[in-house]
Motif scaffolding. Structure first.
Motif, PDB file in Angstrom:
ATOM      1  N   VAL A  64      42.724  44.501  38.757  1.00 61.25           N
ATOM      2  CA  VAL A  64      43.437  44.106  39.979  1.00 61.25           C
ATOM      3  C   VAL A  64      44.136  45.327  40.588  1.00 61.25           C
ATOM      4  N   ALA A  65      44.695  46.175  39.726  1.00 62.21           N
ATOM      5  CA  ALA A  65      45.337  47.404  40.227  1.00 62.21           C
ATOM      6  C   ALA A  65      44.317  48.275  40.963  1.00 62.21           C
ATOM      7  N   LEU A  66      43.115  48.336  40.411  1.00 58.84           N
ATOM      8  CA  LEU A  66      42.024  49.095  41.030  1.00 58.84           C
ATOM      9  C   LEU A  66      41.687  48.519  42.409  1.00 58.84           C
ATOM     10  N   LYS A  68      43.632  46.855  44.299  1.00 55.52           N
ATOM     11  CA  LYS A  68      44.760  47.156  45.187  1.00 55.52           C
ATOM     12  C   LYS A  68      44.647  48.585  45.707  1.00 55.52           C
ATOM     13  N   GLN A  69      44.341  49.479  44.781  1.00 52.45           N
ATOM     14  CA  GLN A  69      44.190  50.896  45.133  1.00 52.45           C
ATOM     15  C   GLN A  69      43.103  51.080  46.196  1.00 52.45           C
ATOM     16  N   LEU A  70      42.062  50.265  46.142  1.00 54.70           N
ATOM     17  CA  LEU A  70      40.971  50.373  47.117  1.00 54.70           C
ATOM     18  C   LEU A  70      41.267  49.597  48.396  1.00 54.70           C
ATOM     19  N   GLY A  71      42.380  48.891  48.420  1.00 57.09           N
ATOM     20  CA  GLY A  71      42.772  48.179  49.637  1.00 57.09           C
ATOM     21  C   GLY A  71      42.121  46.819  49.813  1.00 57.09           C
ATOM     22  N   MET A  72      41.559  46.272  48.741  1.00 55.92           N
ATOM     23  CA  MET A  72      40.899  44.968  48.853  1.00 55.92           C
ATOM     24  C   MET A  72      41.880  43.907  49.331  1.00 55.92           C
ATOM     25  N   GLN A  73      41.416  43.066  50.233  1.00 53.66           N
ATOM     26  CA  GLN A  73      42.242  41.969  50.738  1.00 53.66           C
ATOM     27  C   GLN A  73      41.876  40.640  50.083  1.00 53.66           C
ATOM     28  N   ALA A  74      40.678  40.576  49.512  1.00 47.48           N
ATOM     29  CA  ALA A  74      40.220  39.343  48.886  1.00 47.48           C
ATOM     30  C   ALA A  74      39.361  39.687  47.684  1.00 47.48           C
ATOM     31  N   TYR A  75      39.357  38.786  46.734  1.00 48.84           N
ATOM     32  CA  TYR A  75      38.554  38.962  45.526  1.00 48.84           C
ATOM     33  C   TYR A  75      37.874  37.641  45.217  1.00 48.84           C
ATOM     34  N   ARG A  76      36.545  37.648  45.282  1.00 51.36           N
ATOM     35  CA  ARG A  76      35.766  36.465  44.936  1.00 51.36           C
ATOM     36  C   ARG A  76      35.311  36.585  43.483  1.00 51.36           C
ATOM     37  N   PHE A  77      35.732  35.622  42.683  1.00 47.64           N
ATOM     38  CA  PHE A  77      35.338  35.606  41.270  1.00 47.64           C
ATOM     39  C   PHE A  77      34.978  34.183  40.887  1.00 47.64           C
ATOM     40  N   SER A  78      34.343  34.026  39.737  1.00 50.38           N
ATOM     41  CA  SER A  78      33.986  32.668  39.324  1.00 50.38           C
ATOM     42  C   SER A  78      34.760  32.284  38.073  1.00 50.38           C
ATOM     43  N   LEU A  79      34.885  30.988  37.872  1.00 50.62           N
ATOM     44  CA  LEU A  79      35.536  30.448  36.677  1.00 50.62           C
ATOM     45  C   LEU A  79      34.468  30.127  35.638  1.00 50.62           C
ATOM     46  N   GLU A 106      48.343  37.555  39.332  1.00 57.40           N
ATOM     47  CA  GLU A 106      48.250  39.013  39.447  1.00 57.40           C
ATOM     48  C   GLU A 106      47.685  39.406  40.823  1.00 57.40           C
ATOM     49  N   LEU A 107      46.670  38.681  41.267  1.00 59.74           N
ATOM     50  CA  LEU A 107      46.082  38.961  42.588  1.00 59.74           C
ATOM     51  C   LEU A 107      47.116  38.737  43.685  1.00 59.74           C
ATOM     52  N   LEU A 108      47.785  37.583  43.623  1.00 57.47           N
ATOM     53  CA  LEU A 108      48.755  37.255  44.677  1.00 57.47           C
ATOM     54  C   LEU A 108      49.907  38.257  44.687  1.00 57.47           C
ATOM     55  N   ALA A 109      50.323  38.692  43.492  1.00 50.11           N
ATOM     56  CA  ALA A 109      51.408  39.676  43.413  1.00 50.11           C
ATOM     57  C   ALA A 109      51.006  40.987  44.080  1.00 50.11           C
ATOM     58  N   HIS A 110      49.702  41.242  44.144  1.00 51.07           N
ATOM     59  CA  HIS A 110      49.214  42.460  44.793  1.00 51.07           C
ATOM     60  C   HIS A 110      48.721  42.190  46.216  1.00 51.07           C
ATOM     61  N   GLY A 111      48.980  41.001  46.716  1.00 51.47           N
ATOM     62  CA  GLY A 111      48.582  40.678  48.094  1.00 51.47           C
ATOM     63  C   GLY A 111      47.088  40.508  48.277  1.00 51.47           C
ATOM     64  N   ILE A 112      46.376  40.159  47.205  1.00 53.14           N
ATOM     65  CA  ILE A 112      44.922  39.977  47.289  1.00 53.14           C
ATOM     66  C   ILE A 112      44.616  38.485  47.222  1.00 53.14           C
ATOM     67  N   GLU A 113      43.831  38.012  48.177  1.00 51.56           N
ATOM     68  CA  GLU A 113      43.544  36.587  48.247  1.00 51.56           C
ATOM     69  C   GLU A 113      42.431  36.201  47.286  1.00 51.56           C
ATOM     70  N   PRO A 114      42.704  35.242  46.388  1.00 47.27           N
ATOM     71  CA  PRO A 114      41.643  34.806  45.479  1.00 47.27           C
ATOM     72  C   PRO A 114      40.662  33.866  46.176  1.00 47.27           C
ATOM     73  N   ILE A 115      39.387  34.085  45.953  1.00 43.68           N
ATOM     74  CA  ILE A 115      38.329  33.178  46.413  1.00 43.68           C
ATOM     75  C   ILE A 115      37.565  32.772  45.160  1.00 43.68           C
ATOM     76  N   ILE A 116      37.566  31.484  44.874  1.00 46.11           N
ATOM     77  CA  ILE A 116      36.999  31.034  43.594  1.00 46.11           C
ATOM     78  C   ILE A 116      35.646  30.366  43.771  1.00 46.11           C
ATOM     79  N   THR A 117      34.691  30.818  42.959  1.00 42.99           N
ATOM     80  CA  THR A 117      33.409  30.128  42.814  1.00 42.99           C
ATOM     81  C   THR A 117      33.503  29.256  41.568  1.00 42.99           C
TER      82      THR A 117
END
Ligand code: PNW
Length: 450
Positions: A64-66, A68-79, A106-117
């Motif tokens: 997640v830190a990585l 953030k460092q790259l400026g990602m605004q959203a992260y799509r991951f699966s459960l 962790e994502l929200l704390a870094h301002g990254i929006e979770p997108i769940i598959t």
């Protein structure tokens, strides 16, 4: 050249649980069909497994830190369904929910929006023993699982996808046998497809009861272009597209399968209960489009299913998965979706390429100009579709990390971040820096690659 994307356009990256997490038995996880598949001798290239993969399960904070460092605004991951329900249904495993809860925080704390598959191919093994997706009860299993995670996470997660790429699941998992569960049976293909779509519909129904945000379906689309203007080649392209591209979206959005499928499947085509389409056809908030390549198609009677062969393009660049780099196909795909299904918000939920990465040069840089070039061309292609008025809400690069490319193991690297699979060290490639700059400039795409 400076291009701007619409305000609110979401820039991000995508992964899938089994491809990165590792830790197949941690904190009460049950086995999935992928745990079984990789431990069946002969099925995996180089005997690879996902037992460790990127060890994301233990390193998610670093990842997640990585991002953030790259400026990602959203992260799509699966459960992983079997982390949460080790037996597929019934008993909920708090350890599984806790992992994803921590990841979301962790994502929200870094301002990254979770997108769940909800489902990216790792069915709980116990459910496979009950017939898996061939069992009509699978729609109920899936809806029950979906409801549990909606209730757990919908307060923090605003974007949900039901199933990733039903075409790949049925074609590769039940016809070609290259993905779990590794069957090769034409008769199973339309049954599995249908149950996947019933499961999709049942999960969307559950979402309308307990969820408050957006839910959609993710499909892979590979536009088919006829090799010549001949009638035969056009028909081949048309059949191939009905099978691969229209099958699932027609069912979900139009409430019926493309009529071509009956002819394609012949005696393997089942009679469907018309009432099933009331379940399958649910209003969706968006469609997720995964785009990698196109196919140029000619009539080929040796191809027993579609009578469609693929013509290799001698002038083109091909990636390591033997997929042609063809960015115009992404524009065409996005326009095709709008034309066929009307104005519905779209996300590019996956786009990217595997290329051989040269070893680290001085200063730890990994130069991957082909991947950077791929990204640049495809971002331009997305922008072109936006200019044509297609409602595109975001772009997720596949993938954040080099990872387990399913049965091809670690031989195909799709990451914008390099992973050393011995030390598990992560190193952003040049393409990651390029993408980070594109994000930082709101999509203003630099003319010169890094
Ligand atoms: C997608 N095809 O798979 C998956 O969603 C990812 O998990 C995977 O790693 C990525 O693409 C790269 O392969 C696909 O044959 C597999 O058209 C096959 C096809 C498309 C997508």
């Amino acid at each position: 050249m400076a291009l701007r994307f619409p305000d609110g356009f979401l820039w991000g990256c995508a992964t899938a649980a089994y491809q990165i997490e590792g830790a197949p038995e941690a904190d009460g996880k049950g086995p999935s069909i992928w745990d079984r598949f990789v431990h069946t001798p002969g099925l995996m290239q180089d005997g690879a497994t996902g037992d460790v993969a990127c060890d994301h399960y233990h390193r998610f904070r670093e990842d997640v830190a990585l991002m953030k460092q790259l400026g990602m605004q959203a992260y799509r991951f699966s459960l992983s369904w079997s982390r949460i329900l080790p037996e597929g249904a019934g008993r909920v495993n708090p350890g599984g929910l806790a992992f994803y809860s921590d990841l979301i925080d962790e994502l929200l704390a870094h301002g990254i929006e979770p997108i769940i598959t909800l489902y990216h191919w790792d069915l709980p093994a116990v459910l496979e023993d009950q017939g898996g997706w061939l069992n009509r009860a699978s729609s109920q299993w899936f809806a029950d699982y979906a409801r549990i995670v909606f209730e757990a996470f919908d307060g923090r997660v605003k974007t949900w996808a039901t199933i990733n790429e039903p075409w790949v699941i049925s074609h590769e998992g039940y016809l070609r046998g290259t993905l779990a569960p590794g069957h090769r049976n034409l008769f199973e293909v339309p049954l599995v497809s249908h149950n996947l779509m019933r499961a999709h519909g049942a999960a969307v129904q559950a979402y309308r009861e307990v969820g408050h945000h957006a839910i959609g379906l993710v499909v892979n689309i590979e536009p088919k272009y006829p090799a010549t203007p001949s009638e035969a080649d056009a028909a081949a392209a048309h059949r191939a597209s009905a099978y691969m591209n229209a099958q699932y979206l027609d069912a979900a959005l139009l409430g019926h399968y493309p009529p071509e499928l009956r002819e394609i499947f012949g005696e393997a085509w089942p009679e469907h209960d018309p009432a099933d389409f009331d379940l399958i056809r649910q209003p969706l908030d968006f469609i997720g489009v995964n785009y990698y390549t196109r196919a140029v198609t000619r009539r080929d009677d040796h191809d027993w299913l579609l009578q469609a062969g693929v013509v290799r393009q001698t002038q083109a660049t091909y990636s390591e998965t033997h997929w042609e780099v063809f960015a115009q196909g992404l524009t065409d795909t996005l326009e095709w979706v709008r034309e066929r299904y009307g104005d519905i918000p779209l996300y590019i939920t996956e786009n990217g390429a595997a290329f051989f990465d040269p070893p680290k040069a001085e200063g730890g840089r990994i130069r991957d100009p082909l991947r950077t070039d791929y990204l640049q061309k495809h971002l331009l292609a997305v922008h072109a579709a936006i200019t044509q008025g297609v409602d595109i809400r975001g772009y997720m690069v596949w993938s954040l990390l080099d990872n387990l490319e399913w049965s091809q193991g670690y031989s195909k690297r799709f990451g914008i971040v390099h992973v050393n699979f011995e030390t598990l060290e992560r190193t952003p490639k040049d393409s990651a820096r390029y993408y980070a700059q594109a994000i930082a400039r709101h999509g203003a795409i630099l003319a010169e690659p890094l």
